[in-house]
Motif scaffolding. Sequence first.
Motif: not given
Length: 234
Positions: A21-29
């Motif tokens: 979840f943290l990786y996907l959030s970072y990638d989205s941002l």
Amino acid sequence: MTQASIRNIFIGGTVFFSLLFLYLSYDSLRQMPLRTNEATLTPQVVAGKHAWQKYNCNDCHTILGIGGYYAPDITKVATYRDADWLGRFLKDPEGVWAAKRRMPKLPMSDAEVGDLVAFMGWVSKIDTNDWPRKPMLAAGAPAVSSQAQGRVPGSEGPMLFARNGCQGCHKINGVGGAIGPDLTHVGSRLPDKQAQISHLRDPRSIHPQSSMPAFGKMSEHDLEELAEYLVSLK
């Protein structure tokens, strides 16, 4: 299965999915500024957004999935309507496009018109994963004649005609709008392909009072394909 193994599975799963979840959030941002066209946001675009809100354009039009469905979605309108046409339309909607569903003539200043055009141009460059889809109108258009196919193998003319919204104003074999001339036999009236290309690229250079938008943004290949298709309509 022991309680210890169940606990380990639960803890391991929680850690794994939390990290995911943290990786996907970072990638989205990380990707968001590129996909939202943020780098080209200008004061004029911001002023255009304010004008959009001031005149309640969302009451009738949808943009980026938000708004009404009475009038066309304009998320990508600047990709198939040039800035000159959009400006003229905003100043005098019915004078440019006398459709059944009439857009009111709003008391916008020239500056507000320019701001709105800039805003729509900016929005059209936002990466929306090709949404909304354009209506598939190509089925109503006749196939390119064998003669045209011989000149331009694999002609994309009918699809380009649909993709650029030409059927919103023009009829072919009874399918399409009535704002512009019927093009069922346009090849008989104007068989010169180069003349067709000149008209597509800048209609007002041929007919100064024309309400047709310019398609100068189309590639030379697409202009050739579309002109070839129009010439084939006998």
